[in-house]
Design a protein around this motif. Structure first.
Motif, short mmCIF file in Angstrom:
data_model
loop_
_atom_site.label_atom_id
_atom_site.label_comp_id
_atom_site.label_asym_id
_atom_site.label_seq_id
_atom_site.Cartn_x
_atom_site.Cartn_y
_atom_site.Cartn_z
N ASP A 67 26.07 33.67 15.62
CA ASP A 67 27.18 34.47 16.15
C ASP A 67 27.57 34.01 17.55
O ASP A 67 28.76 33.81 17.84
CB ASP A 67 26.77 35.95 16.17
N SER A 68 26.60 33.85 18.44
CA SER A 68 26.89 33.51 19.83
C SER A 68 27.54 32.14 19.96
O SER A 68 28.46 31.95 20.76
CB SER A 68 25.59 33.55 20.66
N ILE A 69 27.07 31.18 19.19
CA ILE A 69 27.64 29.83 19.26
C ILE A 69 29.09 29.83 18.79
O ILE A 69 29.97 29.28 19.44
CB ILE A 69 26.79 28.85 18.42
N ILE A 70 29.34 30.46 17.64
CA ILE A 70 30.69 30.44 17.08
C ILE A 70 31.67 31.18 17.98
O ILE A 70 32.76 30.69 18.28
CB ILE A 70 30.70 31.05 15.66
N VAL A 71 31.30 32.38 18.43
CA VAL A 71 32.26 33.19 19.18
C VAL A 71 32.56 32.58 20.54
O VAL A 71 33.70 32.59 21.01
CB VAL A 71 31.76 34.64 19.31
N VAL B 30 27.92 26.82 27.33
CA VAL B 30 26.49 26.89 26.99
C VAL B 30 25.81 28.01 27.76
O VAL B 30 24.97 28.74 27.22
CB VAL B 30 25.81 25.54 27.26
N SER B 31 26.18 28.16 29.04
CA SER B 31 25.61 29.25 29.85
C SER B 31 25.98 30.61 29.28
O SER B 31 25.13 31.51 29.20
CB SER B 31 26.11 29.13 31.29
N LEU B 32 27.23 30.77 28.87
CA LEU B 32 27.66 32.03 28.26
C LEU B 32 26.90 32.30 26.97
O LEU B 32 26.51 33.44 26.69
CB LEU B 32 29.16 31.99 28.00
N ILE B 33 26.71 31.26 26.17
CA ILE B 33 25.97 31.42 24.92
C ILE B 33 24.55 31.89 25.19
O ILE B 33 24.06 32.86 24.58
CB ILE B 33 25.95 30.10 24.13
N LEU B 34 23.87 31.23 26.12
CA LEU B 34 22.46 31.52 26.37
C LEU B 34 22.26 32.92 26.95
O LEU B 34 21.37 33.66 26.50
CB LEU B 34 21.86 30.47 27.30
N THR B 35 23.09 33.28 27.94
CA THR B 35 22.90 34.59 28.56
C THR B 35 23.21 35.73 27.58
O THR B 35 22.46 36.70 27.48
CB THR B 35 23.79 34.73 29.81
N GLY B 36 24.30 35.58 26.84
CA GLY B 36 24.63 36.61 25.86
C GLY B 36 23.61 36.68 24.74
O GLY B 36 23.24 37.77 24.29
N TYR B 37 23.15 35.53 24.29
CA TYR B 37 22.18 35.46 23.20
C TYR B 37 20.86 36.13 23.59
O TYR B 37 20.32 36.95 22.84
CB TYR B 37 21.95 34.00 22.83
N VAL B 38 20.36 35.80 24.76
CA VAL B 38 19.09 36.38 25.21
C VAL B 38 19.22 37.90 25.34
O VAL B 38 18.32 38.65 24.92
CB VAL B 38 18.66 35.76 26.55
N ALA B 39 20.34 38.36 25.90
CA ALA B 39 20.53 39.79 26.07
C ALA B 39 20.55 40.51 24.72
O ALA B 39 19.94 41.57 24.55
CB ALA B 39 21.83 40.05 26.84
N LYS B 40 21.25 39.94 23.73
CA LYS B 40 21.35 40.59 22.42
C LYS B 40 20.02 40.59 21.68
O LYS B 40 19.66 41.59 21.03
CB LYS B 40 22.44 39.92 21.59
N VAL B 41 19.26 39.49 21.79
CA VAL B 41 17.95 39.44 21.13
C VAL B 41 16.99 40.44 21.77
O VAL B 41 16.25 41.14 21.06
CB VAL B 41 17.38 38.02 21.17
#
Length: 244
Positions: A176-180, A195-206
């Protein structure tokens, strides 16, 4: 649950479950509302970390959207992949309908004495690229989440439920994070920024869903007892386009 109960569960039509339809309705509503409130950004109390002052900020979508993955876990764990597939498609089509209706209502000329057109456009307006990216991310991420959970349930023979919830979230939220983020920002932001947006959002959601896992566990166990079901997806057709 006994092997007999598992076999009976595989034979039961989805419409025979007491709570499934209500849960699907709640799931769809949460997704639609998360899209509508996504523009709202909230700031939380600042705190010190390693000498830096941090002020956490989250959008409405970041607060609500992870709940859809929790519902995806519940559907797959209790009712099986077919139930999750039906819920995902219903939510997906409802999101398309809402986006089209919102764009249509924006397109209709407002009354000259109505002052709220700009605010209306902020809530209901979205460029087609963003709509397409968010829909594709939701669809791919939710199906990844359900597929991984169903497969892990078979591999673990129904044990280690926490590992299934967290493992499926790790996989689904990554997709989800990569595609969006690439869908929204490619060509507008640099690759390192994306990439920074992906990582920060991904970690927060997990982390969000990991914290919620004990509650998910309680809900899942209650539903299994209430419904008398514990589906194991043996021989399931995992094609997202297959009939339920």
């Amino acid at each position: 649950m006994s092997a007999v109960a598992k076999a009976v569960a595989k034979e039961r039509p989805l419409g025979s479950f007491r709570h499934l339809q209500l849960l699907i309705h709640i799931y769809v509503v949460i997704l639609l509302v998360s899209n509508l409130v996504g523009q709202k950004v909230s700031a939380f109390p600042s705190f010190q970390l390693f000498g830096f002052t941090l002020t956490p900020k989250l959008s409405g979508a970041q607060l609500l959207f992870p709940l859809t993955y929790i519902f995806g876990d519940i559907f797959t764990e209790v009712y099986g992949y077919a139930a999750a597939r039906r819920a995902i498609w219903l939510a997906f089509m409802a999101s398309i309908l809402m986006a089209l209706m919102g764009l249509f209502m924006i397109w209709i000329p407002p009354s000259p004495d109505w002052p709220n057109q700009k605010a209306f456009e902020v809530v209901f307006g979205a460029v087609p690229r963003m709509v397409a990216a968010s829909l594709l991310a939701f669809w791919a991420g939710e199906f990844t989440n359900s597929y991984v959970l169903a497969k892990m349930k078979l591999w673990t023979e129904g044990r280690h439920i926490y590992s299934r919830f967290i493992g499926s979230t790790v996989a689904g939220q990554a997709v989800d994070s990569i595609i969006v983020n690439f869908g929204f920002h490619l060509g507008r932001q640099s690759i390192p920024t994306i990439v920074s947006l992906i990582l920060t959002g991904y970690v927060a959601k997990v982390l969000y869903e990991t914290v919620m896992t004990p509650l998910t566990y309680l809900v899942v166990n209650w539903l299994k007892r209430e419904e008398g079901v514990d589906v194991f997806d043996q021989g399931t057709d995992f094609n997202p386009f297959a009939g339920s």
